[in-house]
Enzyme design. Structure first.
Site, mmCIF file in Angstrom:
data_model
loop_
_atom_site.group_PDB
_atom_site.id
_atom_site.type_symbol
_atom_site.label_atom_id
_atom_site.label_comp_id
_atom_site.label_asym_id
_atom_site.label_seq_id
_atom_site.Cartn_x
_atom_site.Cartn_y
_atom_site.Cartn_z
ATOM 1 N N GLU A 67 -11.386 -3.440 1.050
ATOM 2 C CA GLU A 67 -10.396 -4.392 0.512
ATOM 3 C C GLU A 67 -11.083 -5.661 -0.002
ATOM 4 O O GLU A 67 -10.835 -6.768 0.474
ATOM 5 C CB GLU A 67 -9.351 -4.729 1.578
ATOM 6 C CG GLU A 67 -8.528 -3.509 1.966
ATOM 7 C CD GLU A 67 -7.310 -3.825 2.829
ATOM 8 O OE1 GLU A 67 -7.319 -4.859 3.502
ATOM 9 O OE2 GLU A 67 -6.359 -3.031 2.829
ATOM 10 N N GLU A 116 -6.316 4.389 2.877
ATOM 11 C CA GLU A 116 -5.482 3.826 3.958
ATOM 12 C C GLU A 116 -4.027 3.894 3.546
ATOM 13 O O GLU A 116 -3.673 3.521 2.428
ATOM 14 C CB GLU A 116 -5.822 2.358 4.245
ATOM 15 C CG GLU A 116 -7.131 2.132 4.931
ATOM 16 C CD GLU A 116 -7.333 0.665 5.331
ATOM 17 O OE1 GLU A 116 -6.345 -0.033 5.606
ATOM 18 O OE2 GLU A 116 -8.499 0.246 5.338
HETATM 19 C C1 BG6 Z 1 -6.107 -3.008 5.955
HETATM 20 C C2 BG6 Z 1 -7.451 -3.015 6.606
HETATM 21 O O1 BG6 Z 1 -5.866 -4.294 5.499
HETATM 22 O O2 BG6 Z 1 -4.967 -2.774 6.693
HETATM 23 C C3 BG6 Z 1 -7.485 -2.444 8.006
HETATM 24 O O3 BG6 Z 1 -8.433 -2.413 5.815
HETATM 25 C C4 BG6 Z 1 -6.213 -2.836 8.733
HETATM 26 O O4 BG6 Z 1 -8.646 -2.902 8.642
HETATM 27 C C5 BG6 Z 1 -5.036 -2.218 8.001
HETATM 28 O O5 BG6 Z 1 -6.214 -2.507 10.074
HETATM 29 C C6 BG6 Z 1 -3.701 -2.457 8.659
HETATM 30 O O6 BG6 Z 1 -3.524 -3.799 8.910
HETATM 31 P P1 BG6 Z 1 -3.154 -4.342 10.350
HETATM 32 O O7 BG6 Z 1 -3.228 -5.789 10.234
HETATM 33 O O8 BG6 Z 1 -1.787 -3.839 10.634
HETATM 34 O O9 BG6 Z 1 -4.175 -3.784 11.285
#
Ligand code: BG6
Length: 482
Positions: free
Chosen positions: A179, A372
């Site tokens: 990201e 993701e």
């Molecule tokens: C992304 C990141 O922003 O979202 C992850 O690459 C992160 O590291 C994921 O865990 C989900 O976000 P969060 O804040 O719910 O863990």
């Protein structure tokens, strides 16, 4: 509904959110090891750091995380049981170079990832590796001010070359920075930036961004020199911004907001600073130190594929009367009256996923890799640790359906690694309570729990999704408690 042959189904984790063992195996301290829980976490993430050492009395969730460091065999066996074709994971820079600028790498750190990759390959799981996932050795902050300093580009290049050489033959898919656009929003997490009093924050952030972009291009170059078959991608925190109304000013605002993020990928994928970015920098009075040869390097060594995360869409308006904001992956956004939200206020927008994938493919015409996607939710396990997480199944089924629609639209997507296939520490809040997994981990926000793993209802569901190559996303499945 079926996905292309060889589609890389799997999950994604990050070193600092899963491994723990923060001071074992010769590992140096890393940025995330300084992120406590609670309100203080946000102050640090935005670049206001009180101390470059862990502070007594604070709880640091990364220090133990879910102990993947010691339990990776058990976890990988569970991923294999679900039929994973790929696991995206990151390497902790400070396991390999504890201070970031060491002359020799730390053999114990290198060996740890060799063992993890061997375990994955034993199960037929392809490792997909992020070189820097919200992770800078603290020593580089102390000595050089982190990514604000050009020298860090050289240290990163050495680190990347070390990985490509060592794991040549084991790892094919790489990503440089997780990201990367998050640097502008969370400069400490994205780039280890701690601001000095009175400095121009935008100037510092964009200079750090230039350094990361150059470092990324150098890594692409090195990877292809070491083995032309290696695939190196970028990684964008994606999510289409909608205009709240059809007022052209709102539409323009939405375009500008998306371009704040596209700027990075435009450089990494198209190989040059886009005109709108040059205009912005000039109008803001930001002068970048660009070394001779940088622009040629960026042009010649673009990424092979576009990795991206998608959780939510965003909405924007120029009307000051409309000010109902909601949360979402750190990006500020207005509430979208057409969409529901997660318990953390992130919009739930499967159609936005299709739109985002189309938009990225239209723009870059390179294979996309969804690295993701998932739903952070509060899970309530029964006495055996079993969770009836139909809400997660519903979220993911709808997103997978829309991903398939995007493929039918002609978008080339090579894989889908859902975020947090096993519960892990939340990056934004530091909580364990915000769970994404198909596998429940017995641990709470304060660090209590046995760390025992147990399957949720979604475990068998995702297993079926993979077994049918995406054909059986919505069919309810027979689940077994365990
Ligand atoms: C992304 C990141 O922003 O979202 C992850 O690459 C992160 O590291 C994921 O865990 C989900 O976000 P969060 O804040 O719910 O863990």
């Amino acid at each position: 509904m079926s996905f292309p042959k060889g589609f890389l189904w799997g999950g994604a984790i990050a070193a600092n959110q899963a491994e723990g063992a923060y001071a074992e195996g010769g590992k140096g301290l890393t940025t995330v090891d300084l992120l406590p829980t609670g309100k203080k976490r946000f102050d640090v993430m935005f670049g206001e750091l009180p101390s470059l050492e862990p502070m007594p009395g604070e709880f640091y969730p990364s220090h133990e995380a879910i102990d993947f460091y010691h339990r990776y065999k058990e976890d990988i066996a569970l991923f294999a049981e679900m039929g994973f074709k790929a696991l995206r994971l990151s390497i902790a820079w400070s396991r390999i170079f504890p201070n970031g600028d060491d002359v020799e790498p730390n053999e114990e750190g290198l060996q740890f990832y060799d063992d993890v990759f061997d375990e994955l390959l034993k199960h037929g799981i392809e490792p997909v590796v992020t070189i820097a996932h919200f992770d800078v050795p603290v020593s580089l902050i102390k000595k050089y001010g982190s990514w604000r300093n050009r020298r860090v580009v050289d240290f990163f290049e050495t680190y990347a070359k070390t990985l490509f050489t060592r794991y040549n033959g084991k790892v094919k898919y790489w990503m440089t920075f997780n990201e990367i656009n998050m640097l502008l929003h969370l400069p400490f997490i994205g780039a280890g930036i701690v601001f000095e009093d009175g400095e121009d924050k935008q100037q510092v952030k964009y200079q750090a961004a230039h350094h990361q972009l150059v470092a990324s291009a150098k890594a692409v170059k090195a990877a292809h020199e070491i083995n032309p078959d290696l695939q190196v991608g970028c990684m964008l925190a994606a999510g289409q911004t909608y205009a709240y109304s059809c007022n052209p000013n709102d539409v323009l605002d939405a375009m500008d907001k998306d371009r704040e993020s596209f700027f990075f990928i435009d450089v990494q994928s198209r190989g040059e600073y886009p005109g709108y970015a040059k205009r912005y920098l000039e109008e803001q009075g930001i002068t970048l130190q660009i070394e001779e040869g940088d622009l040629e390097l960026l042009k010649e060594h673009t990424v092979d594929y576009i990795g991206f995360s998608y959780y939510a869409s965003r909405t924007t308006s120029t009307d000051p009367e409309i000010n109902q904001s909601t949360e979402g992956n750190i990006f500020s956004s207005l509430e979208n009256p057409f969409l529901e939200k997660s318990e953390w206020g992130w919009t739930i927008d499967p159609t936005g996923f299709r739109i985002t994938a189309n938009q990225l493919y239209d723009r870059y015409q390179k294979p996309l890799f969804v690295v993701e996607n998932g739903l952070g939710a509060v899970d309530t396990p029964d006495a055996t640790g079993y969770v009836e997480d139909d809400y997660r199944i519903d979220y993911m089924a709808k997103h997978i359906e829309q991903m398939h629609e995007a493929i039918k639209d002609g978008v080339e997507i090579i894989g889908y690694t859902s975020w947090g296939p096993i519960d892990l520490v939340s990056a934004s809040t530091g909580e364990m309570k915000k769970r994404y997994g198909f596998i429940y981990v017995d641990k709470d926000n304060e660090g209590n729990g046995t760390l025992t793993r147990s399957k949720k209802k979604s475990f068998d569901w995702y297993k079926q999704v993979i077994a049918t190559n995406g054909a059986d996303v919505t069919t309810p499945v027979q689940t077994t408690k365990s």
